[in-house]
Design an enzyme around this catalytic site. Structure first.
Site, PDB file in Angstrom:
ATOM      1  N   SER A 150       0.784  -1.239   0.000  1.00 28.78           N
ATOM      2  CA  SER A 150       0.000   0.000   0.000  1.00 28.78           C
ATOM      3  C   SER A 150       0.813   1.285   0.000  1.00 28.78           C
ATOM      4  O   SER A 150       0.243   2.366  -0.145  1.00 28.78           O
ATOM      5  CB  SER A 150      -0.957   0.016   1.200  1.00 28.78           C
ATOM      6  OG  SER A 150      -2.082  -0.795   0.939  1.00 28.78           O
ATOM      7  N   LYS A 153       0.340   3.845  -2.733  1.00 34.17           N
ATOM      8  CA  LYS A 153      -0.685   4.889  -2.683  1.00 34.17           C
ATOM      9  C   LYS A 153      -0.067   6.281  -2.605  1.00 34.17           C
ATOM     10  O   LYS A 153      -0.706   7.280  -2.982  1.00 34.17           O
ATOM     11  CB  LYS A 153      -1.618   4.659  -1.499  1.00 34.17           C
ATOM     12  CG  LYS A 153      -2.523   3.436  -1.632  1.00 34.17           C
ATOM     13  CD  LYS A 153      -3.457   3.328  -0.439  1.00 34.17           C
ATOM     14  CE  LYS A 153      -4.465   2.196  -0.596  1.00 34.17           C
ATOM     15  NZ  LYS A 153      -3.885   0.871  -0.360  1.00 34.17           N
ATOM     16  N   SER A 338      -5.646   3.795   4.281  1.00 35.53           N
ATOM     17  CA  SER A 338      -5.182   2.898   3.228  1.00 35.53           C
ATOM     18  C   SER A 338      -6.367   2.376   2.424  1.00 35.53           C
ATOM     19  O   SER A 338      -6.548   1.169   2.232  1.00 35.53           O
ATOM     20  CB  SER A 338      -4.376   1.733   3.815  1.00 35.53           C
ATOM     21  OG  SER A 338      -3.598   1.118   2.805  1.00 35.53           O
TER      22      SER A 338
END
Length: 502
Positions: A150, A153, A338
């Site tokens: 993640s 991102k 997230s």
């Protein structure tokens, strides 16, 4: 290496180091932004010191609802004033960047042993940058392309803010086709807003675009035309390519379509894993039809069935629209929690701005191109998705650190939500439970987490014991014990926080 001990330092129970006044000030402003810049004169939602003004207006509680996720308070609760970044800068007692920077050798002395922790797996990389100068002060395998999970991102956020802008809002609208025989054709047109909500109350309903409001406005517009019965359909043609993420049906992400309500969640949650509908566009339209019915507008769709898909023509006339919060707020919400659905939507907004197909492939190309224009280090990178759920993604620690350094630059105020959205260690989002109260990183580390089976990463900012803002990125692949790997990464960030490494 020299560990500075100042008269005002406070001893932490169970920890041999000290948390200095610099960090206590920064920690008390954990809900605000700590940046390594002086005044920011650029226009926008920041004051002259570089503090995001919303952070003084909306403080968050010390849990996953809080921090930079400003829209997360419960309805009816009043925000309280939060410490602002100016108090942090004043606490440093000197212009930002005047605090001494750590040296390469001193940081290596404390980080090298931690990098050898077997909990980190066979592949590991690390970068620490001095935010004021952008210069690296530590690096190990910095350019290796590893699976980011993640932390990708961060790249998605920088690309979207750069390509579309922090003030952009995503519209969901209704249109009516002209010259229809019988009941007129009304189309619910998705614009790619995953935060569109069908809920009457709850978290985020005070700021998100409302499907109920859209139904009310549409009904009012239809009534002004003397219409009380319609044929209803929905249009998701803005997106192309597969709607299913390559990982398949999963509680971490809804099928990616241009129309959904509440991220397709089948419970009352607003973040984290949850049961998801397999038909988010159809489900949103079914609810929309119910809301229209409540306002006296009936549809030709049989009861308990879902209206079908269509494509609005160029001749269709506007009825009503609602708009998402600004992209800056979506970025913050995505990073704090997230949020995979928001991440994929932002990647597609980047693709649309670049006139690329709004698909996984088109979004990946658009994100890469947006970052390339900023001359960021892209060697070895691959953007297979915007969320990091795809194991085919590749990102280097060097790129993650450079992205964060860009976002902390006062000359790029449009990227500031990337930093303000980072979870705060021990306080917010995905870091709320990761740092104990007596950790030197608590309230001082702000970082994006990344976790897949065998993959752990952490990238963010930290204020060291001298008051210097540093940017870091730590990545690992091949880990076998996720809890131990997370603790090892958190310990590395806390070590930097506790270090006056000169």
């Amino acid at each position: 290496m020299r560990q500075l001990a100042k008269p005002s330092a406070t001893k932490l129970s169970g920890f041999s180091g000290k948390l200095t006044t610099w960090q206590l000030t920064a920690g008390s402003a954990a809900f605000g932004l700590v940046i390594a810049a002086g005044a920011v004169a650029a226009a926008g939602p920041w004051d002259s010191s570089g503090q995001r003004t919303a952070e003084r207006d909306r403080a968050a509680s010390q849990d996953a609802w809080g921090g930079a996720d400003h829209a997360g308070r419960a309805p009816g609760s009043e925000p309280e004033a939060a410490p602002s970044a100016p108090s942090v800068l004043a606490g440093l007692g000197a212009p930002a960047g005047a605090a001494p920077a750590p040296t390469d050798s001193a940081l290596a002395e404390v980080l090298d042993p931690l990098m050898r922790d077997p909990a980190l797996g066979p592949k590991r990389s690390a970068v620490v940058l001095d935010a004021a100068s952008g210069k690296p002060v530590y690096g190990k395998n910095a350019g290796d392309g590893l699976t980011p999970a993640s932390t990708i991102k961060i790249a998605t956020a920088v690309a979207a803010l750069s390509a579309v802008g922090p003030d952009h809002r995503i519209a969901t609208k209704t249109v009516i086709e002209p010259d229809a025989s019988g009941a007129p054709d009304v189309v619910l047109v998705g614009g790619g807003d995953p935060t569109l909500t069908a809920r009457e109350d709850g978290r985020y309903t005070d700021t998100a675009a409302s499907l109920r409001t859209l139904a009310e406005d549409t009904a009012r517009s239809l009534e002004s035309r003397g219409i009380d019965k319609i044929k209803l359909s929905y249009d998701t043609s803005l997106y192309s390519g597969p709607v299913q993420h390559p990982i398949g049906p999963n509680e971490n992400i809804t099928p990616v379509t241009a129309l959904m309500a509440d991220e397709g969640r089948l419970d009352d949650s607003t973040s984290g894993p949850a049961p998801r509908t397999a038909d988010p566009a159809g489900e949103a339209t079914r609810k929309f039809a119910q809301f229209l019915g409540d306002k006296g507008i009936t549809t030709t769709t049989p009861p308990d069935t879902t209206p079908g898909p269509s494509k609005a023509s160029d001749r269709a006339e506007a009825l009503a629209k609602v708009e998402s919060p600004p992209l800056s707020a979506l970025v913050e919400r995505m990073l704090t929690h997230s949020d995979n659905d928001i991440a994929e939507a932002l990647a597609r907004q980047t693709a649309i701005a670049a006139k690329e197909p709004a698909s996984f492939d088109g979004a990946g190309k658009a994100v890469r191109d947006a970052l390339s224009k900023q001359k960021l280090p892209l060697s070895g990178t691959k953007f297979a998705d915007g969320s990091g759920l795809d194991r085919a993604d590749r990102v280097s620690a060097e790129l993650l650190a450079a992205l964060l350094d860009h976002a902390a630059d006062p000359g790029r105020p449009g990227l500031r939500p990337v930093v303000t959205g980072l979870p705060v260690a021990g306080f917010t989002g995905t870091l709320v439970d990761r740092y104990p109260k007596d950790s030197p990183g608590t309230g001082v580390v702000r970082a994006k987490t990344g976790t897949l089976t065998g993959v752990n990463s952490l990238a963010g900012t930290v204020v060291d014991a001298d008051g210097r803002l540093l940017v870091f990125a730590f990545m690992t692949t091949g880990t076998t014990d996720p809890q131990s790997a997370q603790k090892a990464l958190d310990h590395m960030a806390s070590t930097v926080a506790n270090c006056g490494c000169r």
